[in-house]
Design a protein around this motif. Structure first.
Motif, PDB file in Angstrom:
ATOM      1  N   LEU A  48       0.617  -1.138   0.148  1.00  0.00           N
ATOM      2  CA  LEU A  48      -0.112   0.056  -0.653  1.00  0.00           C
ATOM      3  C   LEU A  48       0.576   1.575   0.217  1.00  0.00           C
ATOM      4  CD1 LEU A  48      -2.605  -1.442   2.631  1.00  0.00           C
ATOM      5  CD2 LEU A  48      -2.308  -1.031  -0.109  1.00  0.00           C
ATOM      6  N   GLY A  49       0.340   2.295  -0.578  1.00  0.00           N
ATOM      7  CA  GLY A  49       0.750   3.703  -0.872  1.00  0.00           C
ATOM      8  C   GLY A  49       1.676   4.170  -1.557  1.00  0.00           C
ATOM      9  N   ARG A  50       2.807   4.975  -1.277  1.00  0.00           N
ATOM     10  CA  ARG A  50       4.216   5.133  -2.239  1.00  0.00           C
ATOM     11  C   ARG A  50       5.364   4.945  -1.629  1.00  0.00           C
ATOM     12  NH1 ARG A  50       3.224   9.044  -6.822  1.00  0.00           N
ATOM     13  NH2 ARG A  50       0.623   7.780  -7.440  1.00  0.00           N
ATOM     14  N   THR A  51       5.925   3.850  -1.211  1.00  0.00           N
ATOM     15  CA  THR A  51       7.450   4.049  -0.901  1.00  0.00           C
ATOM     16  C   THR A  51       8.542   3.518  -1.785  1.00  0.00           C
ATOM     17  OG1 THR A  51       7.127   1.744  -0.045  1.00  0.00           O
ATOM     18  CG2 THR A  51       6.474   3.136   1.547  1.00  0.00           C
ATOM     19  N   ASP A  52       9.516   3.622  -1.125  1.00  0.00           N
ATOM     20  CA  ASP A  52      10.505   3.354  -1.628  1.00  0.00           C
ATOM     21  C   ASP A  52      10.517   1.735  -2.076  1.00  0.00           C
ATOM     22  OD1 ASP A  52      11.082   3.102   0.636  1.00  0.00           O
ATOM     23  OD2 ASP A  52      13.317   2.667   0.318  1.00  0.00           O
ATOM     24  N   LEU A  53       9.890   0.867  -0.808  1.00  0.00           N
ATOM     25  CA  LEU A  53       9.510   0.229  -1.407  1.00  0.00           C
ATOM     26  C   LEU A  53       8.572  -0.751  -2.079  1.00  0.00           C
ATOM     27  CD1 LEU A  53       9.590  -1.477   2.367  1.00  0.00           C
ATOM     28  CD2 LEU A  53      11.772  -1.518   1.343  1.00  0.00           C
ATOM     29  N   LEU A  54       8.407   0.214  -2.347  1.00  0.00           N
ATOM     30  CA  LEU A  54       6.877  -0.300  -3.854  1.00  0.00           C
ATOM     31  C   LEU A  54       7.789  -0.075  -4.422  1.00  0.00           C
ATOM     32  CD1 LEU A  54       3.792  -1.348  -3.413  1.00  0.00           C
ATOM     33  CD2 LEU A  54       3.054   0.693  -3.526  1.00  0.00           C
ATOM     34  N   THR A  55       8.361   0.990  -5.024  1.00  0.00           N
ATOM     35  CA  THR A  55       9.239   1.557  -6.458  1.00  0.00           C
ATOM     36  C   THR A  55       9.990   0.044  -6.571  1.00  0.00           C
ATOM     37  OG1 THR A  55       8.640   3.445  -5.812  1.00  0.00           O
ATOM     38  CG2 THR A  55      10.723   2.985  -7.216  1.00  0.00           C
ATOM     39  N   LYS A  56      10.673  -0.963  -5.443  1.00  0.00           N
ATOM     40  CA  LYS A  56      11.035  -1.273  -6.164  1.00  0.00           C
ATOM     41  C   LYS A  56      11.393  -2.587  -6.665  1.00  0.00           C
ATOM     42  CE  LYS A  56      14.989  -0.027  -3.031  1.00  0.00           C
ATOM     43  NZ  LYS A  56      16.759  -0.164  -2.100  1.00  0.00           N
ATOM     44  N   MET A  57      10.156  -3.037  -5.619  1.00  0.00           N
ATOM     45  CA  MET A  57       9.160  -4.586  -6.265  1.00  0.00           C
ATOM     46  C   MET A  57       8.333  -4.338  -7.243  1.00  0.00           C
ATOM     47  SD  MET A  57       6.384  -4.929  -2.814  1.00  0.00           S
ATOM     48  CE  MET A  57       6.844  -4.095  -0.813  1.00  0.00           C
ATOM     49  N   ALA A  58       7.725  -2.531  -7.398  1.00  0.00           N
ATOM     50  CA  ALA A  58       7.435  -2.809  -9.238  1.00  0.00           C
ATOM     51  C   ALA A  58       8.819  -2.961 -10.357  1.00  0.00           C
ATOM     52  CB  ALA A  58       7.202  -1.416  -9.674  1.00  0.00           C
ATOM     53  N   GLU A  59       9.717  -2.300 -10.043  1.00  0.00           N
ATOM     54  CA  GLU A  59      10.423  -3.194 -10.605  1.00  0.00           C
ATOM     55  C   GLU A  59      11.568  -4.678 -10.538  1.00  0.00           C
ATOM     56  OE1 GLU A  59      14.167  -0.784  -8.735  1.00  0.00           O
ATOM     57  OE2 GLU A  59      13.442   1.123  -9.052  1.00  0.00           O
TER      58      GLU A  59
END
Length: 111
Positions: A48-59
């Motif tokens: 959930l949300g917008r985090t650097d972790l979510l960016t890494k997951m998307a990559e």
């Protein structure tokens, strides 16, 4: 090593940085590996949300890493599956998804 398959189990939100570091290192050194991440319990919050972790997951998802979220955990934490990123697959039960992955030959990793 092209046939190697790993499933990472994340049931605590604070384990995501270690898991994503593992994923980045493995993908760098073994790009043909099969990786799956199963999140349950508090591990589902990171979707959930917008985090650097979510960016890494998307990559990682762009590199064919499969992300699965436990429907039971989503329900118990009042998370609507519609709010998850499109690259997350909701599975009925995280523990069953882990058992199925192991039956399919995935090695279990708990970062």
């Amino acid at each position: 090593m092209t046939n190697l398959k790993l499933v990472l189990h994340i049931d605590q939100a604070d384990r995501w940085p270690a898991a994503l570091s593992n994923v980045a290192n493995v993908l760098r050194d073994y790009p043909a590996i099969s990786l799956r991440i199963v999140a349950n319990e508090a591990g589902v919050y990171a979707f959930l949300g917008r985090t650097d972790l979510l960016t890494k997951m998307a990559e990682a998802a762009e590199k064919q890493v499969a992300f699965q979220a436990c429907a039971n955990s989503l329900k118990s934490h009042d998370i609507d599956p519609a709010h998850l990123p499109k690259w997350v697959t909701v599975v009925p039960a995280g523990v069953v998804a882990l058992a199925e992955a192991q039956r399919e030959g995935f090695a279990y990793i708990k970062p």
